[in-house]
Scaffold this motif. Sequence first.
Motif, PDB file in Angstrom:
ATOM      1  N   MET A   1      14.584  33.409 -16.095  1.00  0.00           N
ATOM      2  CA  MET A   1      13.362  32.625 -16.234  1.00  0.00           C
ATOM      3  C   MET A   1      13.363  31.498 -15.208  1.00  0.00           C
ATOM      4  SD  MET A   1      12.457  32.681 -20.305  1.00  0.00           S
ATOM      5  CE  MET A   1      12.585  30.945 -20.403  1.00  0.00           C
ATOM      6  N   VAL A   4      10.318  29.070 -15.192  1.00  0.00           N
ATOM      7  CA  VAL A   4       9.905  28.495 -16.475  1.00  0.00           C
ATOM      8  C   VAL A   4       9.308  27.094 -16.305  1.00  0.00           C
ATOM      9  CG1 VAL A   4      12.146  27.540 -17.160  1.00  0.00           C
ATOM     10  CG2 VAL A   4      10.522  28.267 -18.891  1.00  0.00           C
ATOM     11  N   ALA A  74      15.757  25.862 -20.921  1.00  0.00           N
ATOM     12  CA  ALA A  74      15.404  27.230 -21.275  1.00  0.00           C
ATOM     13  C   ALA A  74      16.607  28.154 -21.245  1.00  0.00           C
ATOM     14  CB  ALA A  74      14.340  27.752 -20.308  1.00  0.00           C
TER      15      ALA A  74
END
Length: 120
Positions: A1, A4, A74
Amino acid sequence: MSDVQQRVERYLAIWNETDPAARRAAIDELWAENPVYLDPLGVAEGRDAIDAFVGAVQQQFPDFVFRPAGAVDAHHNVARFTWELGPEGGEAVAVGFDVAVFTDDGRFDRVHGFLDKVPA
């Protein structure tokens, strides 16, 4: 990710978008087919409800903007981040903490919001 941070910035931009057509286009792009947003003030199920929820917040706090307050944390398909709401360049009247769950293709599926500071 790896993107993100950018997704969260685009998410916050939805809360600041006052053009209804542009806001809805961003919601349709960033949110999953059947998303859910929930916080202590309400639950919005589906893109239409999320759009209406954002519009209601904008009516309640005209001329205020959402902005990030710190880094996004994250892992896997989950992110947490803090945001502020206040006048541009001014002190925040509200501060919150959101936890977002993403679909495998990176769209917002669920957002769980928490309010740390609310206006009197």
